[in-house]
Design a protein around this motif. Structure first.
Motif, short mmCIF file in Angstrom:
data_model
loop_
_atom_site.label_atom_id
_atom_site.label_comp_id
_atom_site.label_asym_id
_atom_site.label_seq_id
_atom_site.Cartn_x
_atom_site.Cartn_y
_atom_site.Cartn_z
N ALA A 180 -4.79 1.63 -3.37
CA ALA A 180 -3.71 1.58 -4.55
C ALA A 180 -3.39 2.93 -4.98
O ALA A 180 -4.47 3.91 -4.99
N CYS B 212 -2.21 1.50 -9.97
CA CYS B 212 -2.23 0.28 -9.60
C CYS B 212 -0.38 -0.24 -9.35
O CYS B 212 -0.57 -1.69 -8.97
N LYS B 213 0.36 0.48 -9.27
CA LYS B 213 1.71 0.11 -9.10
C LYS B 213 2.23 -0.18 -7.49
O LYS B 213 2.97 -0.91 -7.42
N ARG B 214 1.43 0.69 -6.83
CA ARG B 214 1.63 0.59 -5.63
C ARG B 214 0.44 0.31 -4.84
O ARG B 214 -0.78 1.08 -5.23
N TRP B 215 0.42 -1.05 -3.75
CA TRP B 215 -0.90 -1.18 -3.26
C TRP B 215 -0.52 -1.87 -2.13
O TRP B 215 0.41 -2.31 -1.86
N LYS C 105 -0.42 -8.00 2.81
CA LYS C 105 0.56 -8.01 1.63
C LYS C 105 0.36 -6.74 0.73
O LYS C 105 -0.35 -5.98 1.01
N SER C 106 1.56 -6.56 -0.01
CA SER C 106 1.65 -5.30 -0.77
C SER C 106 2.48 -5.64 -2.04
O SER C 106 2.98 -6.73 -2.39
N HIS C 107 2.51 -4.59 -2.77
CA HIS C 107 3.52 -4.64 -3.98
C HIS C 107 4.72 -5.02 -3.79
O HIS C 107 5.73 -5.35 -4.45
N ALA C 108 5.16 -4.54 -2.53
CA ALA C 108 6.48 -4.79 -2.04
C ALA C 108 6.84 -5.98 -1.28
O ALA C 108 7.99 -6.62 -1.18
N LYS D 225 4.87 -9.93 -0.20
CA LYS D 225 3.77 -10.90 -0.45
C LYS D 225 3.19 -11.55 0.85
O LYS D 225 2.20 -12.25 0.94
N VAL E 255 2.37 2.29 2.71
CA VAL E 255 3.13 0.96 2.26
C VAL E 255 4.11 0.56 3.51
O VAL E 255 4.05 -0.72 3.99
N GLN F 74 5.68 6.19 1.16
CA GLN F 74 4.79 5.72 0.14
C GLN F 74 3.24 5.67 0.75
O GLN F 74 2.75 4.69 0.85
#
Length: 94
Positions: free
Chosen positions: A27, A31-34, A55-58, A60, A81, A87
């Motif tokens: 992350a 913690c906005k991108r993980w 899974k990722s922030h982008a 699920k 990512v 990313q």
């Protein structure tokens, strides 16, 4: 300093060499991108191969991204990512 505090203004990590685990979480500091990826996706040797991301922030649901962890390249691994170099969440001497 090992400050395991999400949102901390300084970088931190937890030592896990003596802990059993089967997933990695990478992350950004805010913690906005993980991403969450299986241990088998992160370890081993690969070059531009699709590696499973749970899974990722982008997204699920599971998907793949092209990463690099080449045997003789000390700047590897490159964990991102999306397909490297989009990313990047981790790059370092592996």
């Amino acid at each position: 300093t090992n400050r395991a505090t999400p949102g901390s203004p300084v970088a931190w990590s937890k030592k896990f060499s003596n802990t059993k685990f089967n997933e990695f979480l990478f992350a950004t500091g805010d913690c906005k991108r993980w991403i969450v990826a299986p241990k088998a996706s992160v370890l081993g040797w690969y070059a531009g191969e699709h590696r499973l991301i749970f899974k990722s922030h982008a997204r699920k649901s599971p998907y793949g991204a092209r990463w690099y962890r080449r045997h003789r390249n000390r700047e590897d691994p490159w964990i991102s990512v999306g397909d490297y170099p989009r990313q990047v969440l981790y790059g370092g001497v592996g």
